[in-house]
Design a protein around this motif. Structure first.
Motif, PDB file in Angstrom:
ATOM      1  N   ASN A  28       0.817  -1.219   0.000  1.00 37.44           N
ATOM      2  CA  ASN A  28       0.000   0.000   0.000  1.00 37.44           C
ATOM      3  C   ASN A  28       0.851   1.269   0.000  1.00 37.44           C
ATOM      4  O   ASN A  28       0.400   2.328  -0.425  1.00 37.44           O
ATOM      5  CB  ASN A  28      -0.938   0.003   1.205  1.00 37.44           C
ATOM      6  CG  ASN A  28      -1.939  -1.124   1.095  1.00 37.44           C
ATOM      7  OD1 ASN A  28      -2.358  -1.477  -0.018  1.00 37.44           O
ATOM      8  ND2 ASN A  28      -2.316  -1.725   2.222  1.00 37.44           N
ATOM      9  N   LEU A  29       2.090   1.143   0.448  1.00 36.16           N
ATOM     10  CA  LEU A  29       2.961   2.320   0.553  1.00 36.16           C
ATOM     11  C   LEU A  29       3.496   2.776  -0.797  1.00 36.16           C
ATOM     12  O   LEU A  29       3.842   3.938  -0.972  1.00 36.16           O
ATOM     13  CB  LEU A  29       4.144   2.019   1.491  1.00 36.16           C
ATOM     14  CG  LEU A  29       3.787   1.472   2.873  1.00 36.16           C
ATOM     15  CD1 LEU A  29       5.040   1.134   3.670  1.00 36.16           C
ATOM     16  CD2 LEU A  29       2.942   2.497   3.634  1.00 36.16           C
ATOM     17  N   THR A  56      -0.627  -5.621  -8.624  1.00 32.18           N
ATOM     18  CA  THR A  56      -0.175  -4.331  -8.080  1.00 32.18           C
ATOM     19  C   THR A  56       0.505  -3.539  -9.190  1.00 32.18           C
ATOM     20  O   THR A  56       0.648  -4.022 -10.320  1.00 32.18           O
ATOM     21  CB  THR A  56       0.841  -4.517  -6.926  1.00 32.18           C
ATOM     22  OG1 THR A  56       2.117  -4.885  -7.487  1.00 32.18           O
ATOM     23  CG2 THR A  56       0.398  -5.580  -5.947  1.00 32.18           C
ATOM     24  N   ASN A  57       0.959  -2.330  -8.854  1.00 38.43           N
ATOM     25  CA  ASN A  57       1.652  -1.473  -9.835  1.00 38.43           C
ATOM     26  C   ASN A  57       3.147  -1.787  -9.922  1.00 38.43           C
ATOM     27  O   ASN A  57       3.871  -1.129 -10.673  1.00 38.43           O
ATOM     28  CB  ASN A  57       1.492  -0.008  -9.432  1.00 38.43           C
ATOM     29  CG  ASN A  57       2.080   0.271  -8.060  1.00 38.43           C
ATOM     30  OD1 ASN A  57       1.963  -0.555  -7.139  1.00 38.43           O
ATOM     31  ND2 ASN A  57       2.726   1.397  -7.890  1.00 38.43           N
ATOM     32  N   VAL A  58       3.626  -2.762  -9.175  1.00 37.97           N
ATOM     33  CA  VAL A  58       5.074  -3.012  -9.091  1.00 37.97           C
ATOM     34  C   VAL A  58       5.539  -3.966 -10.192  1.00 37.97           C
ATOM     35  O   VAL A  58       4.904  -4.989 -10.452  1.00 37.97           O
ATOM     36  CB  VAL A  58       5.427  -3.609  -7.713  1.00 37.97           C
ATOM     37  CG1 VAL A  58       6.902  -3.981  -7.645  1.00 37.97           C
ATOM     38  CG2 VAL A  58       5.064  -2.644  -6.605  1.00 37.97           C
ATOM     39  N   LYS A  59       6.658  -3.601 -10.828  1.00 40.54           N
ATOM     40  CA  LYS A  59       7.296  -4.486 -11.807  1.00 40.54           C
ATOM     41  C   LYS A  59       8.543  -5.084 -11.150  1.00 40.54           C
ATOM     42  O   LYS A  59       9.117  -4.503 -10.224  1.00 40.54           O
ATOM     43  CB  LYS A  59       7.724  -3.708 -13.046  1.00 40.54           C
ATOM     44  CG  LYS A  59       6.555  -3.068 -13.780  1.00 40.54           C
ATOM     45  CD  LYS A  59       6.013  -4.041 -14.809  1.00 40.54           C
ATOM     46  CE  LYS A  59       4.983  -3.423 -15.712  1.00 40.54           C
ATOM     47  NZ  LYS A  59       3.613  -3.717 -15.335  1.00 40.54           N
ATOM     48  N   VAL A  60       8.968  -6.225 -11.690  1.00 30.70           N
ATOM     49  CA  VAL A  60      10.115  -6.903 -11.084  1.00 30.70           C
ATOM     50  C   VAL A  60      11.325  -6.804 -12.007  1.00 30.70           C
ATOM     51  O   VAL A  60      11.202  -6.892 -13.228  1.00 30.70           O
ATOM     52  CB  VAL A  60       9.767  -8.378 -10.786  1.00 30.70           C
ATOM     53  CG1 VAL A  60      10.964  -9.112 -10.191  1.00 30.70           C
ATOM     54  CG2 VAL A  60       8.582  -8.435  -9.826  1.00 30.70           C
ATOM     55  N   GLY A  61      12.485  -6.584 -11.389  1.00 30.77           N
ATOM     56  CA  GLY A  61      13.742  -6.538 -12.134  1.00 30.77           C
ATOM     57  C   GLY A  61      14.707  -7.572 -11.591  1.00 30.77           C
ATOM     58  O   GLY A  61      14.589  -8.013 -10.442  1.00 30.77           O
ATOM     59  N   SER A 236      15.524   0.671   0.160  1.00 26.11           N
ATOM     60  CA  SER A 236      14.456  -0.058  -0.543  1.00 26.11           C
ATOM     61  C   SER A 236      13.971  -1.264   0.260  1.00 26.11           C
ATOM     62  O   SER A 236      12.993  -1.902  -0.116  1.00 26.11           O
ATOM     63  CB  SER A 236      14.929  -0.527  -1.925  1.00 26.11           C
ATOM     64  OG  SER A 236      15.898  -1.558  -1.817  1.00 26.11           O
ATOM     65  N   LEU A 237      14.661  -1.534   1.352  1.00 20.66           N
ATOM     66  CA  LEU A 237      14.331  -2.733   2.138  1.00 20.66           C
ATOM     67  C   LEU A 237      13.435  -2.413   3.318  1.00 20.66           C
ATOM     68  O   LEU A 237      13.245  -3.235   4.206  1.00 20.66           O
ATOM     69  CB  LEU A 237      15.632  -3.385   2.645  1.00 20.66           C
ATOM     70  CG  LEU A 237      16.577  -3.876   1.538  1.00 20.66           C
ATOM     71  CD1 LEU A 237      17.929  -4.253   2.118  1.00 20.66           C
ATOM     72  CD2 LEU A 237      15.962  -5.073   0.803  1.00 20.66           C
ATOM     73  N   LYS A 238      12.932  -1.192   3.360  1.00 21.47           N
ATOM     74  CA  LYS A 238      12.078  -0.823   4.486  1.00 21.47           C
ATOM     75  C   LYS A 238      10.928   0.083   4.030  1.00 21.47           C
ATOM     76  O   LYS A 238      10.918   0.542   2.879  1.00 21.47           O
ATOM     77  CB  LYS A 238      12.888  -0.160   5.592  1.00 21.47           C
ATOM     78  CG  LYS A 238      14.066   0.636   5.146  1.00 21.47           C
ATOM     79  CD  LYS A 238      14.968   1.010   6.320  1.00 21.47           C
ATOM     80  CE  LYS A 238      16.146   1.816   5.785  1.00 21.47           C
ATOM     81  NZ  LYS A 238      17.068   2.283   6.734  1.00 21.47           N
ATOM     82  N   ALA A 239      10.054   0.364   4.958  1.00 24.61           N
ATOM     83  CA  ALA A 239       8.854   1.157   4.646  1.00 24.61           C
ATOM     84  C   ALA A 239       9.223   2.512   4.052  1.00 24.61           C
ATOM     85  O   ALA A 239       8.448   3.096   3.268  1.00 24.61           O
ATOM     86  CB  ALA A 239       8.020   1.334   5.908  1.00 24.61           C
ATOM     87  N   GLU A 240      10.415   3.003   4.380  1.00 26.08           N
ATOM     88  CA  GLU A 240      10.901   4.280   3.843  1.00 26.08           C
ATOM     89  C   GLU A 240      10.838   4.322   2.307  1.00 26.08           C
ATOM     90  O   GLU A 240      10.693   5.399   1.723  1.00 26.08           O
ATOM     91  CB  GLU A 240      12.360   4.435   4.304  1.00 26.08           C
ATOM     92  CG  GLU A 240      12.997   5.734   3.905  1.00 26.08           C
ATOM     93  CD  GLU A 240      14.445   5.829   4.417  1.00 26.08           C
ATOM     94  OE1 GLU A 240      14.918   4.908   5.133  1.00 26.08           O
ATOM     95  OE2 GLU A 240      15.083   6.832   4.077  1.00 26.08           O
ATOM     96  N   PHE A 241      10.930   3.157   1.676  1.00 28.70           N
ATOM     97  CA  PHE A 241      10.883   3.110   0.208  1.00 28.70           C
ATOM     98  C   PHE A 241       9.594   3.761  -0.301  1.00 28.70           C
ATOM     99  O   PHE A 241       9.586   4.448  -1.325  1.00 28.70           O
ATOM    100  CB  PHE A 241      11.008   1.664  -0.274  1.00 28.70           C
ATOM    101  CG  PHE A 241      11.180   1.542  -1.769  1.00 28.70           C
ATOM    102  CD1 PHE A 241      12.329   2.005  -2.412  1.00 28.70           C
ATOM    103  CD2 PHE A 241      10.184   0.958  -2.551  1.00 28.70           C
ATOM    104  CE1 PHE A 241      12.484   1.889  -3.797  1.00 28.70           C
ATOM    105  CE2 PHE A 241      10.335   0.835  -3.929  1.00 28.70           C
ATOM    106  CZ  PHE A 241      11.479   1.299  -4.552  1.00 28.70           C
ATOM    107  N   GLY A 242       8.520   3.564   0.426  1.00 31.12           N
ATOM    108  CA  GLY A 242       7.238   4.163   0.045  1.00 31.12           C
ATOM    109  C   GLY A 242       7.318   5.690   0.046  1.00 31.12           C
ATOM    110  O   GLY A 242       6.757   6.350  -0.827  1.00 31.12           O
TER     111      GLY A 242
END
Ligand code: PEP
Length: 247
Positions: A28-29, A56-61, A236-242
């Motif tokens: 959700n973030l 979701t809106n996320v793509k994978v790399g 990128s490994l924590k909620a801060e990424f949002g």
């Protein structure tokens, strides 16, 4: 107008089950329709993460790939394997691969071409060391990396790819380039691509900044005209990424 792209580089972190938990924590973030959001994850996490981001809106790399289609290359992953698993992007030439695994510009150029041939979007990394910056050769070095990395790549493909400017001295160190330093190099990269191809191509390619980007500095860095996004390691490994996605 170039669309923003915020990509996480998870590096060698998160087991498959931890990876799925992180995707669910961030779901959700990072749900921002105005931004391309990408998780570049360790090879073993690709299949479960592709499954977990469905809908979701996320793509994978991927964080890496090999240059051959198949065969006796023990330990390597082919671009076809990535595509079949649902991967859209691949990081090429991260400074850690250049430094610890001896990947040079010639080899990385082959990876860029192979990724494009297979329909993957390369995120081609470049960046100077502290010594090079202090010697005043940052832009010479970056231009060399860009020219070698893109040698023989068609302009329509360059227009669709992503370049990540990552000063080595800023990666994982907590030292971020100032927004002016980052803008200067990102503009230099765009100018280099304009010289190699044309203005239209250079205006289309997306250029990220990477190097200790976090929730506190993202807005300022992303306010610069030639910085179209970020490649984010630790944060990128924590909620801060949002917070970065929404900056
Ligand atoms: C990276 O590894 O691409 C990176 C930018 O790392 P960090 O954000 O931790 O500096």
């Amino acid at each position: 107008m170039r669309r923003r792209i915020i990509a996480g580089n998870w590096k060698m972190n998160k087991t498959p089950s931890e990876a799925v938990a992180l995707v669910n924590e961030l779901k959700n973030l990072v749900n921002n329709p105005e931004v391309d959001v990408v998780y570049c994850v360790p090879a073993i996490d690709i299949v479960p993460v592709c499954e977990a981001v469905k809908g979701t809106n996320v793509k994978v790399g991927a964080e890496n790939m090999y240059i051959e289609d198949k065969g006796a290359y023990t330990g390597e992953i082919s671009p076809d394997m990535l595509v079949d698993a649902g991967v859209s992007y691949v990081i090429i030439g991260h400074s850690e691969r250049r430094e610890y695994f001896g990947e040079d510009d010639e080899f990385l150029n082959l990876k860029v071409k192979k990724a494009i041939e297979k329909g993957l979007t390369p995120i081609l990394c470049c960046g100077e060391s502290l010594e090079q910056r202090e010697l005043g050769i940052t832009m010479d070095w970056i231009r060399m990396q860009i020219k070698s990395g893109l040698a023989g790549v068609d302009k329509k493909d360059v227009a669709n790819m992503v370049i990540a400017y990552e000063p080595i001295w800023a990666i994982g160190t907590g030292k971020t380039a100032t927004s002016d330093q980052a803008q200067e190099v990102c503009k230099g990269i765009r100018d280099c691509i304009s010289e190699m191809y044309d203005k239209e191509t250079s205006e289309s390619v997306r250029i990220q900044y990477g190097g200790s980007m976090n929730a506190g500095n993202a807005k300022e860095l992303l306010s610069k005209p030639d910085i179209d996004g970020g490649l984010i390691g630790g944060a990128s490994l924590k909620a801060e990424f949002g917070d970065i996605v929404n900056a």
